[in-house]
Design an enzyme around this catalytic site. Structure first.
Site, PDB file in Angstrom:
ATOM      1  N   TYR A 199     -11.232  59.295  63.318  1.00  0.00           N
ATOM      2  CA  TYR A 199     -12.141  60.647  63.936  1.00  0.00           C
ATOM      3  C   TYR A 199     -12.594  60.259  65.110  1.00  0.00           C
ATOM      4  O   TYR A 199     -13.215  59.305  65.352  1.00  0.00           O
ATOM      5  CB  TYR A 199     -12.953  61.278  62.897  1.00  0.00           C
ATOM      6  CG  TYR A 199     -14.357  60.438  62.827  1.00  0.00           C
ATOM      7  CD1 TYR A 199     -14.675  59.627  61.885  1.00  0.00           C
ATOM      8  CD2 TYR A 199     -15.384  60.846  63.754  1.00  0.00           C
ATOM      9  CE1 TYR A 199     -15.824  59.059  61.643  1.00  0.00           C
ATOM     10  CE2 TYR A 199     -16.549  60.019  63.661  1.00  0.00           C
ATOM     11  CZ  TYR A 199     -16.657  58.918  62.731  1.00  0.00           C
ATOM     12  OH  TYR A 199     -17.933  58.510  62.625  1.00  0.00           O
ATOM     13  N   CYS A 200     -12.751  61.218  66.002  1.00  0.00           N
ATOM     14  CA  CYS A 200     -13.626  61.320  67.456  1.00  0.00           C
ATOM     15  C   CYS A 200     -14.455  62.400  67.500  1.00  0.00           C
ATOM     16  O   CYS A 200     -15.245  62.568  66.465  1.00  0.00           O
ATOM     17  CB  CYS A 200     -12.446  60.933  68.593  1.00  0.00           C
ATOM     18  SG  CYS A 200     -11.291  62.030  68.774  1.00  0.00           S
ATOM     19  N   ARG A 201     -14.437  63.028  68.852  1.00  0.00           N
ATOM     20  CA  ARG A 201     -15.570  63.882  68.915  1.00  0.00           C
ATOM     21  C   ARG A 201     -15.331  65.342  68.184  1.00  0.00           C
ATOM     22  O   ARG A 201     -16.355  65.801  67.994  1.00  0.00           O
ATOM     23  CB  ARG A 201     -15.760  63.816  70.541  1.00  0.00           C
ATOM     24  CG  ARG A 201     -16.222  62.742  71.138  1.00  0.00           C
ATOM     25  CD  ARG A 201     -16.112  62.977  72.907  1.00  0.00           C
ATOM     26  NE  ARG A 201     -16.886  61.766  73.279  1.00  0.00           N
ATOM     27  CZ  ARG A 201     -16.541  61.138  74.715  1.00  0.00           C
ATOM     28  NH1 ARG A 201     -15.406  62.003  75.210  1.00  0.00           N
ATOM     29  NH2 ARG A 201     -16.930  60.056  74.683  1.00  0.00           N
ATOM     30  N   CYS A 207     -10.358  66.074  71.286  1.00  0.00           N
ATOM     31  CA  CYS A 207     -10.606  64.849  71.902  1.00  0.00           C
ATOM     32  C   CYS A 207      -9.450  64.066  71.249  1.00  0.00           C
ATOM     33  O   CYS A 207      -8.756  63.809  70.453  1.00  0.00           O
ATOM     34  CB  CYS A 207     -11.819  64.147  71.094  1.00  0.00           C
ATOM     35  SG  CYS A 207     -12.140  62.478  71.183  1.00  0.00           S
TER      36      CYS A 207
END
Lengths: 222, 222
Positions: free
Chosen positions: B177-179, B183
């Site tokens: 996962y990121c932002r 993202c």
DNA sequence: ATCCTATTCTAAAGAATGATAGAATGAGTG
DNA sequence: CACTCATTCTATCATTCTTTAGAATAGGAT
């Protein structure tokens, strides 16, 4: 402001929606349109704008895809394009109320009658409707009632209330609602009703919140 | 624009929030600030703005009470003032995605890898975490991991991923996962991981959505 | 066809916003 | 007490938004 990278292009599009929400006139029109479709003339009148100005704002809203238009000659009827629009507007107003002290203060001073001790919300109204012992009054203009109202509610526009008091069953609690949390009609109605001895309460929200809560909305005359 | 009636005054205040959301730069900064507090310099760098420009936008956001500042000499750290801000931004982005075809198209083209068949959401990740058989990678910059991450996730900034593949347990599904939904780090990570034979999936959202879903957020180094 | 009405389009002035350069602030640090 | 650094404040100009007036359109009605 023109998108070069995909990311900035994306934020450009997000800001199209933000820009559409950046004007008091447009926010007010969205609130009005939440009550049902309206002509430019009705909107201009209710928001106290010139027709040309209202039309220009509507164009902005339409370009951001927040409202849609439909022709019904000789009129053009505008409506909110999607429930997602209502959700954003509602969240924005909730945020403003939470973070901007002025909003909370104006709300208390002008939109909540002094006698208005405990306005009820959608869920409480639902409970009391199921118990069956409550009269619900829709005090908005009649065309907004026709466009959509809480099932079982009686249309009683605020101007007619005082001369139609005889129609309200005495000795029975009354709940009045109007357009939403920032509409004065319901508090005025509660004041009047209490003056004449009714056990009256205001509902905090209106038909849009009722709809967003997943409840059915009735249309038509009665 | 100055409020004469209480009603127009109210809508003026609502539009303060709308105006704050009317600029791509500010919306991007809000997304970045959703990951944790940051200095003006960090924000300017990550949003590709000049420092003075970023500072001016931050002032606008602060005047609308959407962000708050805290001094930690020699820096000033900014943060989102309230979860209600995250909710509004999220709803606004959801609306843009739903109503503006361009947004959906950009998202598909640039933010979802071709191999990225089924990104999972917060609830699905939670289920799989409870089953226990999944490695969760946080591919954001390390300071964002430190500021708040999903409990159990490993910090693996996207630049380090390729040379740290040996640390990832083989034969075990991986979720990156990121932002948030817009993202690119997570899709890039999934591409890389799949290239090296991992069963990798992207999570659609990020820590802000995890928080808004009422889940606990871990802070600190590991 | 021509008239009528509601609405939009075009254009232009005034107000507000955006980006950026230069000066100023303010809190540690030597 | 000056020095340093991050950041904000002030001022400026170009750009964009708002409002309004006048012309144009579109669709029935006569």
């Amino acid at each position: 402001m023109t998108g070069r990278s995909p990311k900035s292009e994306l934020y450009d599009h997000f800001s199209r929606v933000g820009k559409a929400l950046a004007s008091p006139a447009r926010l007010e029109m969205l609130d009005l349109l939440s009550q049902g479709e309206k002509t430019v003339e009705q909107l201009a009148g209710q928001a106290r704008l010139g027709i040309k100005n209202a039309s220009a704002h509507l164009r902005t809203l339409r370009e951001a895809r927040l409202v849609e238009a439909r022709k019904d000659p000789p009129y053009v009827l505008y409506r909110v394009a999607d429930d997602a629009v209502l959700r954003v507007v509602r969240e924005l107003q909730a945020l403003a109320r939470e973070r901007l002290a002025e909003v909370e203060q104006i709300t208390r001073t002008y939109f909540e009658a002094p006698s208005d001790l405990e306005p009820i919300d959608v869920h409480q109204l639902l409970e009391r409707l199921e118990e069956g012992a409550v009269t619900v009054l829709d005090v908005r203009p009649r065309d907004e009632y026709t466009a959509g109202h809480i099932p079982g509610a009686v249309s009683m526009p605020i101007e007619e209330l005082e001369r139609r008091l005889a129609e309200i069953p005495p000795g029975r609690p009354v709940v009045a609602y109007c357009r939403g949390p920032f509409c004065v009609f319901a508090s005025e109605a509660v004041d009047t009703l209490q003056k004449y001895g009714f056990a009256a309460q205001r509902m905090k929200s209106g038909v849009p919140e009722w709809r967003l809560a997943g409840r059915a909305v009735a249309t038509g005359e009665r």
